[in-house]
Structure formats: C-alpha cells, structure tokens
Motif scaffolding. Sequence first.
Motif, PDB file in Angstrom:
ATOM      1  N   HIS A   6      16.370 112.067  -9.174  1.00  0.00           N
ATOM      2  CA  HIS A   6      15.300 112.409  -8.182  1.00  0.00           C
ATOM      3  C   HIS A   6      15.766 113.550  -7.333  1.00  0.00           C
ATOM      4  O   HIS A   6      15.019 114.121  -6.662  1.00  0.00           O
ATOM      5  CB  HIS A   6      15.104 111.081  -7.096  1.00  0.00           C
ATOM      6  CG  HIS A   6      16.460 110.837  -6.359  1.00  0.00           C
ATOM      7  ND1 HIS A   6      17.422 109.978  -6.941  1.00  0.00           N
ATOM      8  CD2 HIS A   6      17.051 111.239  -5.109  1.00  0.00           C
ATOM      9  CE1 HIS A   6      18.399 109.629  -6.170  1.00  0.00           C
ATOM     10  NE2 HIS A   6      18.123 110.686  -5.175  1.00  0.00           N
ATOM     11  N   ASP A   7      16.856 113.924  -7.591  1.00  0.00           N
ATOM     12  CA  ASP A   7      17.387 115.301  -7.067  1.00  0.00           C
ATOM     13  C   ASP A   7      17.199 116.725  -8.117  1.00  0.00           C
ATOM     14  O   ASP A   7      17.671 117.775  -7.777  1.00  0.00           O
ATOM     15  CB  ASP A   7      18.635 115.255  -6.335  1.00  0.00           C
ATOM     16  CG  ASP A   7      18.544 114.420  -5.113  1.00  0.00           C
ATOM     17  OD1 ASP A   7      17.490 114.397  -4.647  1.00  0.00           O
ATOM     18  OD2 ASP A   7      19.648 113.853  -4.590  1.00  0.00           O
ATOM     19  N   GLY A   8      17.311 116.395  -9.014  1.00  0.00           N
ATOM     20  CA  GLY A   8      16.894 117.225 -10.346  1.00  0.00           C
ATOM     21  C   GLY A   8      15.684 118.037 -10.265  1.00  0.00           C
ATOM     22  O   GLY A   8      14.766 117.765  -9.803  1.00  0.00           O
TER      23      GLY A   8
ATOM     24  N   LEU B 254      22.464 117.897  -5.044  1.00  0.00           N
ATOM     25  CA  LEU B 254      22.509 116.288  -5.504  1.00  0.00           C
ATOM     26  C   LEU B 254      23.227 115.383  -4.314  1.00  0.00           C
ATOM     27  O   LEU B 254      24.492 115.657  -4.003  1.00  0.00           O
ATOM     28  CB  LEU B 254      23.283 116.228  -6.693  1.00  0.00           C
ATOM     29  CG  LEU B 254      22.361 116.116  -8.151  1.00  0.00           C
ATOM     30  CD1 LEU B 254      21.855 117.570  -8.053  1.00  0.00           C
ATOM     31  CD2 LEU B 254      23.174 115.825  -9.251  1.00  0.00           C
ATOM     32  N   GLU B 255      22.537 114.776  -3.664  1.00  0.00           N
ATOM     33  CA  GLU B 255      22.996 113.865  -2.541  1.00  0.00           C
ATOM     34  C   GLU B 255      23.905 112.677  -3.002  1.00  0.00           C
ATOM     35  O   GLU B 255      23.520 112.208  -4.042  1.00  0.00           O
ATOM     36  CB  GLU B 255      21.829 113.441  -1.515  1.00  0.00           C
ATOM     37  CG  GLU B 255      22.467 112.850  -0.433  1.00  0.00           C
ATOM     38  CD  GLU B 255      21.249 112.576   0.704  1.00  0.00           C
ATOM     39  OE1 GLU B 255      21.528 112.848   1.713  1.00  0.00           O
ATOM     40  OE2 GLU B 255      20.150 112.156   0.205  1.00  0.00           O
ATOM     41  N   ASP B 256      24.971 112.335  -2.545  1.00  0.00           N
ATOM     42  CA  ASP B 256      25.831 111.228  -2.911  1.00  0.00           C
ATOM     43  C   ASP B 256      26.322 111.286  -4.405  1.00  0.00           C
ATOM     44  O   ASP B 256      26.267 110.420  -5.152  1.00  0.00           O
ATOM     45  CB  ASP B 256      24.945 109.986  -2.550  1.00  0.00           C
ATOM     46  CG  ASP B 256      24.721 109.583  -1.191  1.00  0.00           C
ATOM     47  OD1 ASP B 256      25.593 110.186  -0.417  1.00  0.00           O
ATOM     48  OD2 ASP B 256      23.533 109.341  -0.941  1.00  0.00           O
TER      49      ASP B 256
ATOM     50  N   ASP C 188       8.070 111.852  -7.404  1.00  0.00           N
ATOM     51  CA  ASP C 188       6.975 110.828  -7.036  1.00  0.00           C
ATOM     52  C   ASP C 188       5.912 111.096  -7.805  1.00  0.00           C
ATOM     53  O   ASP C 188       5.151 110.273  -8.108  1.00  0.00           O
ATOM     54  CB  ASP C 188       6.629 110.720  -5.625  1.00  0.00           C
ATOM     55  CG  ASP C 188       7.919 110.103  -4.806  1.00  0.00           C
ATOM     56  OD1 ASP C 188       8.875 109.526  -5.322  1.00  0.00           O
ATOM     57  OD2 ASP C 188       7.898 110.426  -3.557  1.00  0.00           O
ATOM     58  N   ILE C 189       5.166 112.537  -7.819  1.00  0.00           N
ATOM     59  CA  ILE C 189       4.242 112.955  -8.352  1.00  0.00           C
ATOM     60  C   ILE C 189       4.344 112.714  -9.768  1.00  0.00           C
ATOM     61  O   ILE C 189       3.358 111.942 -10.500  1.00  0.00           O
ATOM     62  CB  ILE C 189       3.897 114.386  -8.249  1.00  0.00           C
ATOM     63  CG1 ILE C 189       3.283 114.412  -6.589  1.00  0.00           C
ATOM     64  CG2 ILE C 189       2.689 114.983  -9.302  1.00  0.00           C
ATOM     65  CD1 ILE C 189       3.333 116.180  -6.537  1.00  0.00           C
ATOM     66  N   ALA C 190       5.304 112.886 -10.511  1.00  0.00           N
ATOM     67  CA  ALA C 190       5.583 112.633 -12.053  1.00  0.00           C
ATOM     68  C   ALA C 190       5.666 111.260 -12.274  1.00  0.00           C
ATOM     69  O   ALA C 190       5.078 110.941 -13.456  1.00  0.00           O
ATOM     70  CB  ALA C 190       7.009 113.233 -12.204  1.00  0.00           C
ATOM     71  N   ALA C 191       6.237 110.271 -11.458  1.00  0.00           N
ATOM     72  CA  ALA C 191       6.286 109.098 -11.670  1.00  0.00           C
ATOM     73  C   ALA C 191       4.841 108.349 -11.856  1.00  0.00           C
ATOM     74  O   ALA C 191       4.405 107.606 -12.584  1.00  0.00           O
ATOM     75  CB  ALA C 191       7.124 108.305 -10.860  1.00  0.00           C
TER      76      ALA C 191
END
Length: 461
Positions: free
Chosen positions: A381-383, A278-280, A366-369
């Motif tokens: 988005h990092d999960g 997980l970034e940030d 992105d594919i899921a969205a």
Amino acid sequence: MTLWRPDPALIRRPAYLSLADQFARAIHDGRLANGERLPTHRALADELKLSVQTVSRAYEELIRRGLIAGEIGRGSFVQTQRREPDPPYLPERPGEVIDLSILKPVCEPMHLEKLKQALGWLAETLPASSALSFRPNMVFPRHRAVAAEWLKLCGIEASPQNITLTNGATAGMTVALMSVAPPGSTVVTEAIGHHTLVPLARYLGFHLEGLPIDDHGIVPEALDQACQLSDIRAVFVQPSVINPTATLMGSVRRAQIAEVARKHDIAIIENDVLGPLLEDRPPPVAYFAPERTLYVTSFSKITVPGLRIGYLAAPDRYVAAVANRHLVSNWMATPMVAEIASKWVADGTAMELVRWQRSAVRRRHDIAAETLAGVTFHAHHDGLHLWLPLPEDRAEEGFVAQARLQGVAIAPGASFRISEAPWHPAVRISIGSTTESELRTGLGVVTRLLLGDPEHLLLAI
C-alpha cells in the motif's frame, strides 16, 4: 521464409524453453541467418502440434535473449547483431496514451510550485562554493552532515565521512557495483530484479546471476549455495517494495541475508530508493550488516522527479574505492541540486512531501483494488506499482501489445528477468505516473483484457 524448422521429437518440458533452445542453436550454428523471418505463432503451433501460447512464450524468450526481434504487424525476425535492450517503459510519452509503464511518484501542481520556490531561494542564497568549486570536499561537508540526518529516517546510522552524494540512485548503484565487483567477478541478485542490472553488468564486465526468490525476497539458502559454488563478490538486493514483484522483505529474512553475506565475506548493495515512504517497515539490511553494506537511497521517487540527488553510504572498507569510482565516473553530484535537497531535509519539506506521497499512493491502491476486482496481483500500500502475473493462457508480449493498441502502456515483466529459470509471464503497472482518472481507465482496460477472451490477443501477434 526459412526452410529450417524445429524438430518436434526434440521438444521436452517445459516446451517453450525447449523450443527456444532449438531456435537458439540454429541461430548460433548459422542455420538461421540474420534478418530471416520466422513462422507466425499460429503457423508454427499448427506445424508442431503445440499451443499458440507455447510458441508465443518461446518467441518471447528468444526476444529476451536478444536473438530475434518482434514487430507488430510484420512478424518476428532473426537478430544476430547485439542490440541494446529496450527499457520497460515508453522512452517518450505520445499523445492519447495512458502511460502506466514508467515508475514515478504521484505529482500535482503543488510539486512544481515547491520546486520553483526552492529555485527562487537558491538564486538568492547560492554559496560561492556550490557555483565555483571543482573540489567535492569544498562543496559537500555540510551536505553530508544533512544526509546523515536523513539516513537516520531511513533506519541507519552513518558517519558524514562515509556518505557520497550522487546524481540519483542509478549513479549510486553504479558506483557501488564498480567499487565491489571488478571486471570478471560475479554479482548475484533477485531472479526478478532491477532492469538496468543486465546491461550494466555487460558494460562493467562483471557476471550477473539471478537467484531464486519467494514471497519474502531472495532465498538465503540459494545465496549460501551460490557462494559455495562460485567466487561471489556481492549481492544486490531491493528488499523494500521497489523490486518488481512489490515484495517487502521481513526482518528475519534481512538478518539471514546479512548472516550469509558475513559468512562468505561478500558485499551487500542495498537499493532503498523509497526510504521513509514505507511506514512501519523493517530496518534496512544495512542495519544488520553495517560493516559490508553499501546503502543507496534517493529523492526522485518520493518527493519530486526533478530532485535528482541521492546518498550512497559505504562502510569504512569501501570508502576510498567509492570516492575514486565516483570521481572518475561522475566527478561529483550537481551542487545546486544538493543545495535544494539539503534545504528540504533540514526544514522538513522533504518529509512533508513523503507524507503527502504516502497518502496519495494509498488512494491509488484503493482505486487499483476496486478496478482490478477479481484479478490477482501483488502490491504494497506504500509502493508505486503493481505486479500482475498473467494467466497461463496469456503470452506476455501479446498482452502488452494488446494493451498498447487500446491506449495503455504497461511494462513487460520479462524486462526485469535476471535468471534463466522457467518464467511465468507478468506485467508491472505504475500507479503514480498519471492522474487518478486515467489510472482508473487504464486499469479498466487491463481488467477487460484479462477477463476477456484470450483469442483476441492473436490480433496483436
């Protein structure tokens, strides 16, 4: 078919819980015997003047309590003998199934090649201590020093002497629970939490209580109240997206949880298996309460599944207990796997794989969205997964079964249910467990089921 029937005059809101409670009392009182077949969902709904959805949710609740078993095509049956809970994922992956039920990282041939190279390196450089010693203190001092450097990347400072190498996060959390929660004590956790905690509590003999959660994770006021009402020994938290609802707890909430734990002098067990993926992200809970937090992290969900190694960092007050519990339950982590993990941490391979995973996972989101357009779900988005609440007209058991009949395996949300509070049906969907093409196809099936006619679900009941 049994002659006993629920009394519609005794049904209160929420109706599905009230109906489930009537069945539970009848089973406990012997009015429904083991093996008896229950009415079909539609037959009982017509008889009680309830919706099929309400009856389906009542049966799901009874399945969750271990009182009945449902079999597709045969019906539902009383099950008074205790059985082991089913895992949320498919134990085996049959052919022609898009398996979105098991939580795992994205893997490509590159991952296998890197592990093969590491095994080749190990064959040439294996230290005698890792192959021949029975004493953890002879094997792991060097690995603990490397672990301390990795934990800095996770956001905490830990002395090598306070770090235990474990065979993955499950071993780490088990040892942590054994160290702080003796049999008969109480541990609290999120109302929707880790699926192994319920059976683990039964095996280890402690009481498990699920506390209310919101969009920021476990509610501090609920934790404070629970500590005032009961002798709580520890709180188990998953604040960084690995929890089923994909929630990222913010810094303020983490500090509040730490303060409540400090106020009541209870331990914190923090499961942070995604670590630097997980970034940030905010600092770990262990940062806010280092004197009482047992911090668990591992590599299998962020590098390669076969790298079954993890780190358990414990404060001074628990170091001896952790060492003793780990010794009697595991003896020690597998030295040869620890060698590979330490090499990868030291030479940068581990972080290289983490960065690769982060990029791959974001493509999957992105594919899921795109594929789930028009569908409400929770994700980070990092999960590695999505949490998808079902509409009110969808029964969880039937929805999971219908998806399975169409070749897609997803995890029922009830598998992660800890609290007895009213339940909103949901499913967990892994985005890393298959190819991008299969993910798109599988999510397409889920979307069609959600946006289609709910009457079709009756075929799966």
